[in-house]
Design an enzyme around this catalytic site. Structure first.
Site, PDB file in Angstrom:
ATOM      1  N   PRO A   1       0.813  -1.224   0.000  1.00 23.08           N
ATOM      2  CG  PRO A   1       0.040  -0.942   2.201  1.00 23.08           C
ATOM      3  CD  PRO A   1       0.831  -1.878   1.328  1.00 23.08           C
ATOM      4  N   GLY A   2       1.600   1.460  -1.078  1.00 18.15           N
ATOM      5  CA  GLY A   2       2.287   2.727  -1.285  1.00 18.15           C
ATOM      6  C   GLY A   2       1.284   3.725  -1.846  1.00 18.15           C
ATOM      7  CB  ALA A   3       1.653   6.690  -4.011  1.00 23.73           C
ATOM      8  CB  VAL A   4      -0.224   3.088  -7.210  1.00 22.62           C
ATOM      9  CG1 VAL A   4      -1.225   2.291  -8.038  1.00 22.62           C
ATOM     10  CG2 VAL A   4       0.410   4.176  -8.070  1.00 22.62           C
TER      11      VAL A   4
ATOM     12  CG  ASN B   1       6.206   2.763 -13.307  1.00 24.68           C
ATOM     13  OD1 ASN B   1       5.197   2.887 -13.999  1.00 24.68           O
ATOM     14  ND2 ASN B   1       6.649   3.727 -12.516  1.00 24.68           N
TER      15      ASN B   1
ATOM     16  CB  ALA C   1      -1.408   7.928  -6.202  1.00 21.38           C
TER      17      ALA C   1
ATOM     18  CE  LYS D   1       3.092   4.301 -16.887  1.00 23.79           C
ATOM     19  NZ  LYS D   1       2.337   3.541 -15.883  1.00 23.79           N
TER      20      LYS D   1
ATOM     21  CG  ASN E   1      10.325   7.061 -15.195  1.00 17.86           C
ATOM     22  OD1 ASN E   1       9.557   7.905 -15.638  1.00 17.86           O
ATOM     23  ND2 ASN E   1       9.918   6.082 -14.417  1.00 17.86           N
TER      24      ASN E   1
ATOM     25  CD  GLU F   1       9.248   0.584 -10.247  1.00 24.28           C
ATOM     26  OE1 GLU F   1       8.430  -0.332 -10.080  1.00 24.28           O
ATOM     27  OE2 GLU F   1       8.894   1.755 -10.542  1.00 24.28           O
TER      28      GLU F   1
END
Length: 297
Positions: free
Chosen positions: A8-11, A97, A123, A178, A186, A260
């Site tokens: 449960p991070g931001a997203v 990602n 988020a 993506k 990034n 990542e």
């Protein structure tokens, strides 16, 4: 549905709040020492708060959908220890990602229906108890394996919770697109420690264009139907639309965390090598980020 958010991070926190708001029974699974209950406030105009059970084994045993939102490099270490608690019917939905994280554990999870998803919702985890929805976007979900093909109803679950969501049976194409955008944005924003919008400056155009040229050669060999002009146009649209944002890789470097890069540019380099395509610009960026990681961690 009984839904567990793994990571449960931001997203993950964003989806947890919206899924519970839509009426689902949502729990959280974390790797940290957390209380058995966690309250999250969704920072929108309404500022609603939601309470979740944490690290509850019963929740995993009865889980219908495991929503996996850890970073790509955390997938294996986060998922494998809890696999014995899951029913074979539990749907695994991966949203992170990059590409390639599932490949390493595919044999161990192939008896589950597996879905992959990508989202452009923004988020920001402001603190341990607050997540901000920084931008509405679009989510694409589709099957990783044949069992996942039978789970198209998940599109309705996500759409009802946080629009808009579409089902794409060719999810690999969406993931490649993506990945291509992430390759362009990034690493550069992490190296220059800049907001996305700075890449629209003329002085940065050559960098972006050269990255995209190499990426497009790999996309062609992977049978992704996207012209180089379309790729470039989309990249600059994303840069413009997210001009005030910091990329996830930028934040990881800023906060001295592992990035990542192995699952974004690293995955591209793997495929380029398989196709005997020269990608010196992306190789240089990859090595620069790896050097940053070594210096920071």
């Amino acid at each position: 549905m009984n839904i567990t958010i793994l990571g449960p991070g931001a997203v993950g926190s964003l989806w947890a709040c919206y899924l519970q708001k839509a009426g689902h029974n949502v729990s959280l699974w974390t790797r940290r020492t957390t209380p058995s209950e966690l309250s999250l406030t969704l920072n929108t105009q309404e500022n609603s708060s939601y309470s979740f059970s944490c690290d509850n084994k019963e929740s995993l045993i009865h889980c219908d959908l495991l929503f996996i939102t850890v970073k790509a490099w955390q997938v294996e270490s986060a998922l494998l220890p809890i696999l014995p608690l899951l029913s074979q019917e539990t749907i695994l939905l991966f949203m992170h990602n990059g590409m390639g994280a599932i490949d390493a554990i595919e044999n161990q999870i192939s008896h589950h229906p597996i879905l992959q998803a990508t989202t452009t919702h923004g988020a920001l985890k402001e603190n341990a108890h607050t997540v901000k929805h920084t931008g509405f976007g679009h989510t694409v979900v589709g099957p990783f394996n044949s069992l996942g093909n039978q789970c198209q109803f998940i599109q309705d679950v996500l759409q009802h919770s946080l629009p808009s969501t579409e089902w794409n049976s060719d999810i690999q194409t969406a993931l490649w697109k993506k990945l291509a955008i992430n390759c362009a944005i990034n690493p550069l924003t992490a190296i220059y420690q800049c907001q996305n919008g700075e890449l629209s400056q003329p002085s940065r155009h050559q960098d972006v264009n050269r990255i995209c040229h190499e990426v497009h050669q790999v996309l062609q060999q992977e049978q992704i139907q996207w012209t180089e002009a379309e790729l470039l146009s989309t990249v600059y649209q994303v840069i413009s639309a997210t001009s005030a944002n910091y990329s996830s890789m930028n934040r990881d470097c800023f906060y001295q965390r592992k990035t990542e890069i192995d699952f974004i540019t690293g995955y591209l380099l793997q495929k380029a090598k398989q196709h005997a395509i020269s990608t010196p610009i992306n190789e240089t960026l990859y090595n620069q980020i790896k050097q940053l990681e070594e210096n920071l961690l």
